[in-house]
Design a protein around this motif. Sequence first.
Motif, PDB file in Angstrom:
ATOM      1  N   SER A 149     -10.114  -4.794  -1.584  1.00 25.13           N
ATOM      2  CA  SER A 149      -9.352  -3.854  -1.118  1.00 25.13           C
ATOM      3  C   SER A 149     -10.028  -3.581   0.045  1.00 25.13           C
ATOM      4  O   SER A 149      -9.411  -2.760   1.429  1.00 25.13           O
ATOM      5  N   PHE A 166      -4.867   1.995  -1.509  1.00 28.58           N
ATOM      6  CA  PHE A 166      -5.411   0.746  -0.796  1.00 28.58           C
ATOM      7  C   PHE A 166      -5.812  -0.747  -2.394  1.00 28.58           C
ATOM      8  O   PHE A 166      -5.606  -1.217  -2.669  1.00 28.58           O
ATOM      9  N   VAL A 191       0.937  -1.223  -0.271  1.00 31.29           N
ATOM     10  CA  VAL A 191       0.263   0.076   0.212  1.00 31.29           C
ATOM     11  C   VAL A 191       0.911   1.537  -0.286  1.00 31.29           C
ATOM     12  O   VAL A 191       0.602   2.156  -0.748  1.00 31.29           O
ATOM     13  N   ARG A 238      -5.787   8.499   5.907  1.00 34.92           N
ATOM     14  CA  ARG A 238      -6.488   8.024   4.806  1.00 34.92           C
ATOM     15  C   ARG A 238      -7.109   9.799   4.468  1.00 34.92           C
ATOM     16  O   ARG A 238      -7.963   9.923   5.183  1.00 34.92           O
ATOM     17  N   SER A 256      -7.665  -3.029   3.378  1.00 31.22           N
ATOM     18  CA  SER A 256      -7.542  -1.655   4.815  1.00 31.22           C
ATOM     19  C   SER A 256      -8.079  -2.394   5.839  1.00 31.22           C
ATOM     20  O   SER A 256      -7.119  -1.755   6.894  1.00 31.22           O
ATOM     21  N   GLN A 304      -5.498  -1.996   9.082  1.00 30.06           N
ATOM     22  CA  GLN A 304      -5.971  -1.030  10.209  1.00 30.06           C
ATOM     23  C   GLN A 304      -5.803  -2.428  12.194  1.00 30.06           C
ATOM     24  O   GLN A 304      -5.246  -1.920  13.333  1.00 30.06           O
TER      25      GLN A 304
END
Length: 308
Positions: free
Chosen positions: A30, A19, A13, A51, A34, A38
């Motif tokens: 995607s 992403f 990334v 972001r 993501s 996280q």
Amino acid sequence: MLDLNEVAMFVQVARFGSFAEAARQLRMPSATVSRRIQQLEARLGTRLMQRSTRKLTLTSAGETFRERCGPAVEELIEAGQSHVSGSQEPCGPVRVAASASFFEYFEMEWVTAFLDAHPLVQLDFVLSDVPADLIADRIDVAFRIGPLADSSYVSRRIFASDAGLLASPAYLAAHGVPGTLQELSEHECLTQPPETGSHAIWRMQGPDGTEEEVRVRGRFTSNVQVALRRAACAGLGIVALPAVLTASEVATGQLVPVLPQYMRAGRGMSVVYPSRQQRPLAVSAFVDMAVEKLCLQEWLPLASAEPA
């Protein structure tokens, strides 16, 4: 304990700045990428990325984490790609930064031959006369003309090519030929926009090796060297450009030397890498080809590929 898959996703990334693009390269949704990033941030207890709907940037912690983990992950990816291809053949994307005039002297036929010889390589050129940020712009290698600013990048000189003063015969017929360096201040000179004030400063090296400065100005400025060359051919003034950009115009008589005993030194080309870490085979293969081709050109009597 860190999940190596999450670390690899983070590096991808960060490399692609997206992403969506990283997910495409990883061949997964995607949303999954993501979510895993996280989870990685939660494990580390810090935010790695900022972001927004338009932009993704690394935090200072993200930059540090990428610098520590990125080279190892990239090496593993390259090893995996080589294993899949069944050989040590160069493969993968190569993102190249160069000046806007790069393809004025870098033949497209060389690119065609290179891609034919390496079918698993993709070339992505980022062209601008504003030097790219190799880290932020995810650049694998950059070609730069002129003196290099101090930085943490790794560089090596490809060749030396001093910049000479040139003008069109029409301009010299109309305005006369300057007899001394200081007389340039009385002429129309084609420069990049001055950083301050209305004058630009040209630092010229004389026949005895000493440097002199002259303040010049003109009614035409541009941050793109190709535009300056075309303006000189059109008779708008005197320009200082390297031979790599003007060899054809000098050969055809569109431009002629002015005060040939003076040169703007240090205008050669260098190849610049973002780090000293082991470079992918595709990057090394492209640079080897580019250096070989550039150093064989007739406009480079001082051509030399200096070691890193």
